[in-house]
Scaffold this active site. Structure first.
Site: not given
Ligand code: GUN
Length: 295
Positions: A120, A53, A97
């Protein structure tokens, strides 16, 4: 044989659009979209995701910052970090995350993020806005699924969409996105889950089947209606002695049998996966644009 929906190509198109819009935003308004990542602990998959990312941000021309905190971090320290980013005008998006270490309350953390910076789309404010049908920041993977369908020429309007899985990250939000009375949606939506007993009884009714159950190869060809569109959200790592590192990524759908029945299908890897990062960039650009006009 089903047509393969190429998520890598579609994600690359979106990332190019974001990069161009970012250049424009910088030139005309002097704003650089900024995204802050918080990674708590040492989950190897999370480390890989956050790394990817961050790299995507650099390619898009964004500012990004990654805060790595030890697994022993207190909830209080994490909340303080979030408060700092909430107040930082160079940061337009905040991503914590998941999963978090067990001693930290995930809900409290997600609710501490300024909803305007919640790229998110997990804050209850944004979840509520999505359910009501107001424009808002939407979770990246479900928003990416809608984009995959539309950019592949598949209009979900009037179709029976069956979602297998009811997670807060994928199942619930994609069901809510596609049932809205709106362009690119207006589907008849069924959500099937572990309480159903016989999942196949429902998946067989789908014009568009979205599999987000987290069980490798659970959806077989005989659970799919001939001609259906199949979107496989699964990213399951299984052991494979013939693979380079001894493991292999597979979806929730048994590709071999499903691709003989479906009219179109997303592969794993290279289907839904790349869309998540593309939509994260899109959300951050939107958040930056919205915050610029707010201040
Ligand atoms: N862990 C797995 N998928 C995601 C996501 O889309 N966003 C975040 N912040 N953590 C994750």
């Amino acid at each position: 044989m089903a047509r393969i929906i190429d998520g890598r190509r579609i994600a690359a198109d979106i990332r190019k659009e974001v990069r161009e819009a970012t250049e424009e935003l910088k030139r005309t308004k002097g704003i650089t979209p900024g995204l802050a990542f918080i990674l708590v602990g040492e989950n190897p998959a999370s480390q890989v995701y956050v790394g990817m990312k961050g790299k995507a941000c650099a390619e898009a021309g964004f500012y990004s910052v990654t805060e790595v905190m030890p697994a022993s971090t207190s909830e209080e320290a994490l909340l303080k970090k979030i408060a700092g980013f909430n107040a930082d005008p160079a940061v337009h998006g905040i991503l914590v995350q998941l999963p978090l270490p067990g001693h930290i309350h995930e809900r409290r953390v997600l609710e501490a993020i300024d909803p305007a910076k919640d790229v998110d789309g997990f804050h209850p404010y944004n979840v509520g806005q999505l359910v009501i049908g107001n424009k808002t920041l939407r979770p990246c993977t479900p928003a990416g699924i809608q984009e995959l369908l539309l950019r592949s020429g598949i209009d979900p309007a009037g179709k029976h969409v069956v979602v297998a899985g009811r997670s807060n990250i994928v199942g619930k939000p994609i069901a809510n996105i596609l049932l809205q009375k709106a362009a690119g949606a207006n589907s008849v939506v069924t959500v099937v889950h572990t309480g159903a007993g016989d999942v196949g009884r429902y998946t067989k009714l789908a014009d568009i089947l979205i599999a987000a159950v987290g069980k490798p190869g659970m959806i077989k060809g005989n659970m799919i209606k001939p001609g259906a569109v199949v979107i496989d959200v699964g990213t399951n790592r299984i052991e494979d002695p013939t693979a380079k590192n001894g493991t292999r990524l597979v979806g929730d759908v048994e590709f071999e049998s499903a691709s003989k029945v479906a009219s179109a299908i997303t592969p794993v890897p290279g289907g839904v996966g790349p869309m998540t990062i593309a939509m994260l960039l899109k959300n951050t650009l939107e958040a930056a644009t919205a915050q610029a006009s707010r201040s």
